[in-house]
Design a protein around this motif. Structure first.
Motif, PDB file in Angstrom:
ATOM      1  N   GLN A 188      30.720  88.008  43.959  1.00 44.10           N
ATOM      2  CA  GLN A 188      30.746  89.462  44.100  1.00 44.10           C
ATOM      3  C   GLN A 188      29.585  89.956  44.946  1.00 44.10           C
ATOM      4  OE1 GLN A 188      32.672  91.906  43.563  1.00 44.10           O
ATOM      5  NE2 GLN A 188      31.307  93.693  43.621  1.00 44.10           N
ATOM      6  N   ASP A 189      28.448  89.272  44.881  1.00 37.28           N
ATOM      7  CA  ASP A 189      27.275  89.670  45.656  1.00 37.28           C
ATOM      8  C   ASP A 189      27.561  89.706  47.156  1.00 37.28           C
ATOM      9  OD1 ASP A 189      25.610  90.058  43.478  1.00 37.28           O
ATOM     10  OD2 ASP A 189      24.814  88.019  43.513  1.00 37.28           O
ATOM     11  N   VAL A 190      28.502  88.881  47.590  1.00 39.13           N
ATOM     12  CA  VAL A 190      28.829  88.829  49.029  1.00 39.13           C
ATOM     13  C   VAL A 190      30.253  89.305  49.297  1.00 39.13           C
ATOM     14  CG1 VAL A 190      27.138  87.079  49.631  1.00 39.13           C
ATOM     15  CG2 VAL A 190      29.367  86.358  48.784  1.00 39.13           C
ATOM     16  N   GLY A 191      30.808  90.080  48.354  1.00 38.41           N
ATOM     17  CA  GLY A 191      32.127  90.662  48.573  1.00 38.41           C
ATOM     18  C   GLY A 191      33.285  89.695  48.525  1.00 38.41           C
TER      19      GLY A 191
ATOM     20  N   ARG B 120      25.040  79.023  46.664  1.00 36.18           N
ATOM     21  CA  ARG B 120      24.705  77.814  45.908  1.00 36.18           C
ATOM     22  C   ARG B 120      23.474  78.034  45.035  1.00 36.18           C
ATOM     23  NH1 ARG B 120      25.963  72.232  48.972  1.00 36.18           N
ATOM     24  NH2 ARG B 120      28.083  72.709  49.710  1.00 36.18           N
ATOM     25  N   ALA B 121      22.489  78.700  45.590  1.00 34.53           N
ATOM     26  CA  ALA B 121      21.269  78.961  44.824  1.00 34.53           C
ATOM     27  C   ALA B 121      21.560  79.891  43.652  1.00 34.53           C
ATOM     28  CB  ALA B 121      20.205  79.570  45.729  1.00 34.53           C
ATOM     29  N   CYS B 122      22.397  80.887  43.880  1.00 38.24           N
ATOM     30  CA  CYS B 122      22.761  81.841  42.829  1.00 38.24           C
ATOM     31  C   CYS B 122      23.468  81.122  41.683  1.00 38.24           C
ATOM     32  CB  CYS B 122      23.665  82.927  43.419  1.00 38.24           C
ATOM     33  SG  CYS B 122      24.148  84.240  42.273  1.00 38.24           S
TER      34      CYS B 122
ATOM     35  N   GLY C 199      21.639  80.258  37.991  1.00 38.02           N
ATOM     36  CA  GLY C 199      22.171  81.116  36.929  1.00 38.02           C
ATOM     37  C   GLY C 199      21.668  82.540  37.057  1.00 38.02           C
ATOM     38  N   THR C 200      21.664  83.044  38.274  1.00 41.80           N
ATOM     39  CA  THR C 200      21.096  84.365  38.553  1.00 41.80           C
ATOM     40  C   THR C 200      21.651  85.458  37.653  1.00 41.80           C
ATOM     41  OG1 THR C 200      20.695  83.768  40.869  1.00 41.80           O
ATOM     42  CG2 THR C 200      20.790  86.124  40.344  1.00 41.80           C
ATOM     43  N   HIS C 201      22.962  85.387  37.365  1.00 43.44           N
ATOM     44  CA  HIS C 201      23.609  86.442  36.591  1.00 43.44           C
ATOM     45  C   HIS C 201      23.925  86.009  35.155  1.00 43.44           C
ATOM     46  CE1 HIS C 201      23.895  88.779  40.248  1.00 43.44           C
ATOM     47  NE2 HIS C 201      24.551  87.803  40.845  1.00 43.44           N
TER      48      HIS C 201
END
Length: 258
Positions: free
Chosen positions: A154-157, A200-202, A206-208
């Motif tokens: 979702q962060d990149v649409g 990949r980093a996100c 586990g950013t969210h």
């Protein structure tokens, strides 16, 4: 024993029996979800909540993920809804789902083309809320990690496309394949432009994760019957056995013309 005591005990037994029958009836209602032809949901939320509570603390990685980071464009109370479709659409479909849930896949398979058609036409807005019910029921962390990955998309649409890919490749309910970040990243390769270093980093970080935990808590606080839970303009149509994609389309088109 006095007559009063006997009456009190009899009334207590009768209340207990009535309560048991009430719970049995509620459980039977929860166990059936008819989508299109027929999709059966075997998950009773009341039973699952107990399992979730019993398993809380077994996997604290989400608790250590830090502050709540909502995905880009998330809306609604506490920014827990991921929107798809035109903002000004007259109808809103609210979907609570779990990427490990077989009944959710059944709903998506039956309704996907209709929902896409209506959303693309600007007649329907869909608000997705992500839950981790199967993690609590079956054990594992695939529901949470898949939800985190979807939030990263979702962060990149790319949420809508990745959302569909996750259901198209859903593992068996008993196999926690989505707990593997490499598998989630591999599936991102099926969505043009999604498999990037940032994505990949996100996923790996586990950013969210904490946002997913908060979303799942909202699901449980809502006392819904299970996943999927589907609301049309605020009305729960989850257990409407007459609901079909054609009926949903008619409801949306009537609202759009009204």
């Amino acid at each position: 024993m006095s007559e009063k005591n006997r009456d009190g005990k009899r009334n207590a037994r009768e209340r207990l029996a009535a309560e048991r029958e009430k719970h049995k009836a509620a459980e039977r209602r929860r166990r059936t979800l008819i989508v299109g032809a027929s999709v059966v949901c075997m998950l009773g939320l009341a039973a699952v909540i107990g399992v979730v509570a019993a398993n809380s603390g077994k996997d604290d990685s989400a608790k250590k993920a830090g502050p709540v980071v909502a995905p880009s464009g998330a809306q609604g109370q506490d920014a827990l809804a991921i929107p798809v479709g035109k903002e000004g659409a007259k109808s809103t479909l609210t979907v609570w789902e779990d990427f490990r849930c077989p009944a959710c896949k059944g709903f998506e398979t039956a309704y996907r083309s209709t929902v896409h058609e209506l959303a693309d036409a600007g007649k329907l807005k869909v608000e997705y809320h992500l839950a981790t019910l199967i993690d609590g029921n079956m054990g594992g962390s695939g529901s949470r990690r898949a939800a985190n990955a979807a939030a990263c998309a979702q962060d990149v649409g790319k949420f809508a496309a990745y959302h569909d890919v996750l259901y198209e490749n859903q593992p068996e309910e008993t196999k926690d394949a989505y707990a593997d970040n490499d598998r989630l990243i591999e599936l991102a390769g099926k969505v043009d432009g999604l498999d990037t270093p940032a994505f990949r980093a996100c996923v790996r970080d586990g950013t969210h994760d904490t946002w997913v935990v908060k979303s799942d808590q909202a699901f449980r606080n809502g006392h819904f019957g299970g996943t999927p839970t589907v609301l049309f303009n605020g009305k729960n149509i989850y257990q409407d056995q007459s609901m079909t994609p054609a009926k949903l389309k008619k409801m949306v088109e009537e609202a759009d013309q009204g």
